[in-house]
Motif scaffolding. Structure first.
Motif, PDB file in Angstrom:
ATOM      1  N   THR A   1       0.881  -0.894   0.310  1.00 26.21           N
ATOM      2  CA  THR A   1      -0.114  -0.344  -0.148  1.00 26.21           C
ATOM      3  C   THR A   1       1.058   1.522  -0.294  1.00 26.21           C
ATOM      4  N   ILE A   2       1.915   1.746   0.981  1.00 26.05           N
ATOM      5  CA  ILE A   2       2.601   2.545   0.947  1.00 26.05           C
ATOM      6  C   ILE A   2       4.011   2.642  -0.682  1.00 26.05           C
ATOM      7  N   SER A   3       3.246   1.531  -1.089  1.00 21.24           N
ATOM      8  CA  SER A   3       4.608   1.359  -2.237  1.00 21.24           C
ATOM      9  C   SER A   3       3.915   2.145  -3.353  1.00 21.24           C
TER      10      SER A   3
ATOM     11  N   ARG B   1       1.224   9.224  -5.809  1.00 15.21           N
ATOM     12  CA  ARG B   1       1.363  10.101  -5.993  1.00 15.21           C
ATOM     13  C   ARG B   1       2.329  11.113  -6.755  1.00 15.21           C
ATOM     14  N   ALA B   2       3.662  10.705  -7.208  1.00 17.98           N
ATOM     15  CA  ALA B   2       4.516  10.733  -8.236  1.00 17.98           C
ATOM     16  C   ALA B   2       3.479  10.908  -9.527  1.00 17.98           C
ATOM     17  N   TYR B   3       2.800   9.988  -9.917  1.00 16.82           N
ATOM     18  CA  TYR B   3       2.216   9.973 -11.024  1.00 16.82           C
ATOM     19  C   TYR B   3       1.571  11.213 -11.276  1.00 16.82           C
ATOM     20  N   LEU B   4       0.470  11.445 -10.209  1.00 16.60           N
ATOM     21  CA  LEU B   4      -0.467  12.264 -10.283  1.00 16.60           C
ATOM     22  C   LEU B   4       0.539  13.764 -10.631  1.00 16.60           C
ATOM     23  N   ASP B   5       1.729  14.206  -9.602  1.00 10.57           N
ATOM     24  CA  ASP B   5       2.164  15.349  -9.723  1.00 10.57           C
ATOM     25  C   ASP B   5       2.656  15.390 -10.613  1.00 10.57           C
ATOM     26  N   GLN B   6       3.028  14.426 -11.690  1.00  7.50           N
ATOM     27  CA  GLN B   6       3.696  14.526 -12.877  1.00  7.50           C
ATOM     28  C   GLN B   6       2.581  14.707 -14.087  1.00  7.50           C
ATOM     29  N   ARG B   7       1.343  14.215 -13.566  1.00  4.35           N
ATOM     30  CA  ARG B   7       0.645  14.762 -15.001  1.00  4.35           C
ATOM     31  C   ARG B   7      -0.247  16.019 -14.443  1.00  4.35           C
ATOM     32  N   SER B   8       0.001  16.657 -13.077  1.00  4.16           N
ATOM     33  CA  SER B   8      -0.156  18.012 -12.982  1.00  4.16           C
ATOM     34  C   SER B   8       0.535  18.959 -13.643  1.00  4.16           C
TER      35      SER B   8
END
Length: 191
Positions: A68-70, A76-83
């Motif tokens: 879950t943590i992984s 989170r990294a994916y969503l940051d990159q999309r934004s």
């Protein structure tokens, strides 16, 4: 024949010669078993309960929490990159619009008629033409960058009846207004 230690114990007996619970041993003795405490007695509360949380459950819980943590950090990294990508696409669109405006402006300046119009806006005249400057009452040139007001912001004038205008002309005929000084013909020297 196998040795006696290898033999299976008789029914109702545990290996090592001890009789099983509630059964009689080989010697015919009844085994002694502690009496079960009645439900709700103090003795029942004193006995420790066996926990349902086993070693396997702990390992499974640890593996699930690590996964879950992984996945959460990856998400989170994916969503940051999309934004960040969306922000960059917006900046690219703005810069492309600015480039289009500049290219349009460049094509305008290639047109001789547009160049002439821009020169006239800066009060330049073509050879053989005469330039005129409008002077104000004080002899100073009026600004060429005067702007008109929005008609919606100006209060409309109330129409007057025709007979009031006719009567006003009769009054002025008897008492003419004072003549105003003529407009300036030369620009005053600036000091």
């Amino acid at each position: 024949m196998p040795s006696e230690s290898r033999r299976t114990p008789p029914r109702g007996q545990r290996p090592g010669g001890r009789p099983g619970p509630g059964r009689t041993g080989a010697a015919g003795r009844a085994s002694v078993r502690p009496a079960a405490p009645a439900a709700g007695s103090a003795a029942a509360a004193a006995l420790p309960r066996r926990s349902r949380f086993t070693g396997r459950a702990a390992v499974l819980l640890l593996v699930i929490s690590l996964l879950t943590i992984s996945y959460a950090s990856s998400l989170r990294a994916y969503l940051d990159q999309r934004s960040h990508l969306e922000d960059l696409k917006g900046k690219i669109a703005l810069r492309q619009a600015a480039i289009d405006d500049l290219e349009r402006e460049q094509r305008r300046w290639e047109d001789p008629a547009y160049v002439k119009q821009q020169a006239r806006d800066l009060n330049y005249v073509m050879p053989g033409e005469t330039a005129y400057v409008v002077l104000g009452e004080d002899g100073e040139p009026l600004d060429s960058d005067a702007s008109l007001t929005d008609p919606g912001t100006v209060a409309p004038k109330q129409p007057k009846a025709w007979w009031s205008r006719a009567w006003r002309s009769v009054e002025l005929a008897g008492d003419p207004p004072v003549a105003e000084p003529p407009p300036a013909t030369k620009i005053k020297d600036r000091q």
